[in-house]
Design a protein around this motif. Structure first.
Motif, PDB file in Angstrom:
ATOM      1  N   ARG A   1      -1.944  -2.235   9.319  1.00  0.00           N
ATOM      2  CA  ARG A   1      -3.030  -1.784  10.188  1.00  0.00           C
ATOM      3  C   ARG A   1      -3.024  -0.260  10.204  1.00  0.00           C
ATOM      4  N   ASP A   2      -4.121   0.318  10.659  1.00  0.00           N
ATOM      5  CA  ASP A   2      -4.236   1.773  10.683  1.00  0.00           C
ATOM      6  C   ASP A   2      -3.256   2.382  11.680  1.00  0.00           C
ATOM      7  N   GLY A   3      -2.647   3.502  11.279  1.00  0.00           N
ATOM      8  CA  GLY A   3      -1.783   4.268  12.165  1.00  0.00           C
ATOM      9  C   GLY A   3      -2.365   5.659  12.349  1.00  0.00           C
TER      10      GLY A   3
ATOM     11  N   ASP B   1      -7.540   2.334  -0.665  1.00  0.00           N
ATOM     12  CA  ASP B   1      -6.409   1.869  -1.447  1.00  0.00           C
ATOM     13  C   ASP B   1      -6.397   0.343  -1.540  1.00  0.00           C
ATOM     14  N   PHE B   2      -6.962  -0.326  -0.535  1.00  0.00           N
ATOM     15  CA  PHE B   2      -7.015  -1.794  -0.551  1.00  0.00           C
ATOM     16  C   PHE B   2      -7.914  -2.285  -1.673  1.00  0.00           C
ATOM     17  N   HIS B   3      -9.044  -1.611  -1.882  1.00  0.00           N
ATOM     18  CA  HIS B   3      -9.929  -1.976  -2.986  1.00  0.00           C
ATOM     19  C   HIS B   3      -9.242  -1.720  -4.336  1.00  0.00           C
ATOM     20  N   ARG B   4      -8.473  -0.651  -4.392  1.00  0.00           N
ATOM     21  CA  ARG B   4      -7.772  -0.360  -5.640  1.00  0.00           C
ATOM     22  C   ARG B   4      -6.723  -1.430  -5.932  1.00  0.00           C
TER      23      ARG B   4
ATOM     24  N   LEU C   1      -0.271   3.908   7.384  1.00  0.00           N
ATOM     25  CA  LEU C   1      -0.532   2.494   7.608  1.00  0.00           C
ATOM     26  C   LEU C   1       0.725   1.851   8.182  1.00  0.00           C
ATOM     27  N   LEU C   2       0.561   1.042   9.216  1.00  0.00           N
ATOM     28  CA  LEU C   2       1.685   0.388   9.875  1.00  0.00           C
ATOM     29  C   LEU C   2       1.716  -1.090   9.522  1.00  0.00           C
ATOM     30  N   VAL C   3       2.898  -1.616   9.260  1.00  0.00           N
ATOM     31  CA  VAL C   3       3.035  -3.026   8.886  1.00  0.00           C
ATOM     32  C   VAL C   3       2.729  -3.918  10.081  1.00  0.00           C
ATOM     33  N   ASN C   4       1.903  -4.922   9.850  1.00  0.00           N
ATOM     34  CA  ASN C   4       1.654  -5.951  10.859  1.00  0.00           C
ATOM     35  C   ASN C   4       2.795  -6.965  10.743  1.00  0.00           C
ATOM     36  N   ARG C   5       3.793  -6.838  11.608  1.00  0.00           N
ATOM     37  CA  ARG C   5       5.037  -7.582  11.459  1.00  0.00           C
ATOM     38  C   ARG C   5       4.849  -9.093  11.503  1.00  0.00           C
TER      39      ARG C   5
ATOM     40  N   PRO D   1       0.825  -1.215   0.000  1.00  0.00           N
ATOM     41  CA  PRO D   1       0.000   0.000   0.000  1.00  0.00           C
ATOM     42  C   PRO D   1       0.857   1.262   0.000  1.00  0.00           C
ATOM     43  N   ARG D   2       0.448   2.244  -0.765  1.00  0.00           N
ATOM     44  CA  ARG D   2       1.246   3.456  -0.958  1.00  0.00           C
ATOM     45  C   ARG D   2       1.392   4.286   0.305  1.00  0.00           C
TER      46      ARG D   2
END
Length: 332
Positions: A299-301, A229-232, A306-310, A123-124
């Motif tokens: 996940r949302d930040g 952006d996820f739908h895109r 957006l924060l990476v779910n490690r 995601p951008r």
């Protein structure tokens, strides 16, 4: 009577080899005729092929240059960073040649040994550490340092994976490639309407299965104004599956060299024409079950970050085969 019967039998047996030889000659000359017609048609086609792209593709194929082992010697697999870049415009709305923010970021691994492709969309708005620039959204890396900094950023984000090649696709390249294929059939899932006069983006699509031209297809994969952006990203992945399905049509596949040539006029890449053709051929022959597309778990930040779910990212990268090398680990 016995002698006469034997004589007749002998004559029949003598005729059989002649008949067999006759049929073999008929078969031989029929095959030669078909070969001549095919070769004549091919040479005629090559003679009228524009820009020599089809000729170059056929020659590369005959020489074996489009086989993965020849296009990428010594490589069981390669990883390619595929980027769709925004267009920067001046005050008169003219496109200017400067490093733009990245609209689409995909890391694709072509595994020749195991006959599979794994593609991971990022995601951008993902918040990352950009080398020598601190924290920022990943789509800013290209603006700050061009393709090299973007490669460093993506590699670090995904556990220092090796990225072998880069392809930066402009909007113009996308449009011309789709038009060169004669369009792509897509089942548009909902009404899509959006107009941005400054960015020269006009989207007017209604639901249903339809053949999208270059501009329509670009609008479809860029649209995100009533969702996220996820739908895109899902639409972009869906569109790539539709392109693969389109290329199964032999009449469309013949247009692939011209489509690739049209795209190459407006993209930047570290690969040669024959290497890109090799990847297209490799992808075309794979069953759909051997091509997997995923999105980096986030996940949302704060704000739009957006924060990476490690933990989920670690599991996914291992599943996709990006972490087959034991020394790789998730970036901290």
């Amino acid at each position: 009577m016995g002698r006469m019967a034997k004589s007749a039998t002998a004559k029949q047996e003598a005729k059989r080899p002649r008949r067999r030889r006759r049929w073999l000659w008929y078969l031989f000359w029929t095959l030669m005729g078909l070969f001549g017609l095919t070769l004549g048609a091919l040479l005629g086609y090559l003679s009228f092929a524009g820009e020599g792209t089809v000729r170059r593709a056929v020659v590369a194929y005959i020489r074996g240059e489009t086989k993965p082992e020849n296009a990428f010697p010594g490589k069981d697999r390669i990883t390619v960073l595929i980027v769709g870049a925004d267009e920067n415009r001046d005050r008169r709305k003219r496109v200017v040649e400067t490093a733009a923010r990245t609209d689409t970021i995909v890391v694709a691994q072509f595994d020749f040994k195991n006959q599979r492709i794994s593609a991971l969309s990022i995601p951008r708005d993902t918040l990352v550490r950009i080398p020598r620039h601190g924290w920022g959204k990943i789509n800013a890396a290209h603006v700050l340092g061009g393709p090299q900094l973007l490669v460093e950023t993506v590699s670090q984000l995904l556990g220092n994976i090796r990225i072998d090649h880069v392809v930066i696709v402009s909007y113009k390249a996308f449009e011309e490639a789709v038009d060169a294929l004669g369009g792509v059939w897509v089942d548009v899932e909902k009404p899509m309407h959006y107009h941005d006069n400054w960015g020269d983006l006009h989207i007017d699509l209604e639901p249903g299965l339809q053949l999208l031209n270059g501009k329509q297809a670009l609008g479809y994969v860029r649209f995100r104004h009533s969702d996220s952006d996820f739908h895109r990203i899902e639409r972009q992945q869906k569109f790539m599956r539709a392109v693969k399905e389109r290329l199964k049509d032999p009449s469309v596949w013949l247009k692939a060299p011209n489509a690739l040539s049209a795209a190459l006029r407006h993209i930047r890449t570290t690969m040669e024409y024959e290497q890109m053709l090799a990847l297209a051929l490799f992808a075309r022959q794979l069953p759909d079950t051997s091509i997997r597309t995923e999105t980096l778990p986030v996940r949302d930040g704060r704000g739009t970050n957006l924060l990476v779910n490690r933990e989920k990212a670690r599991e996914l990268l291992q599943e996709l085969g990006f972490w087959d090398d034991g020394y790789l680990s998730y970036a901290r």
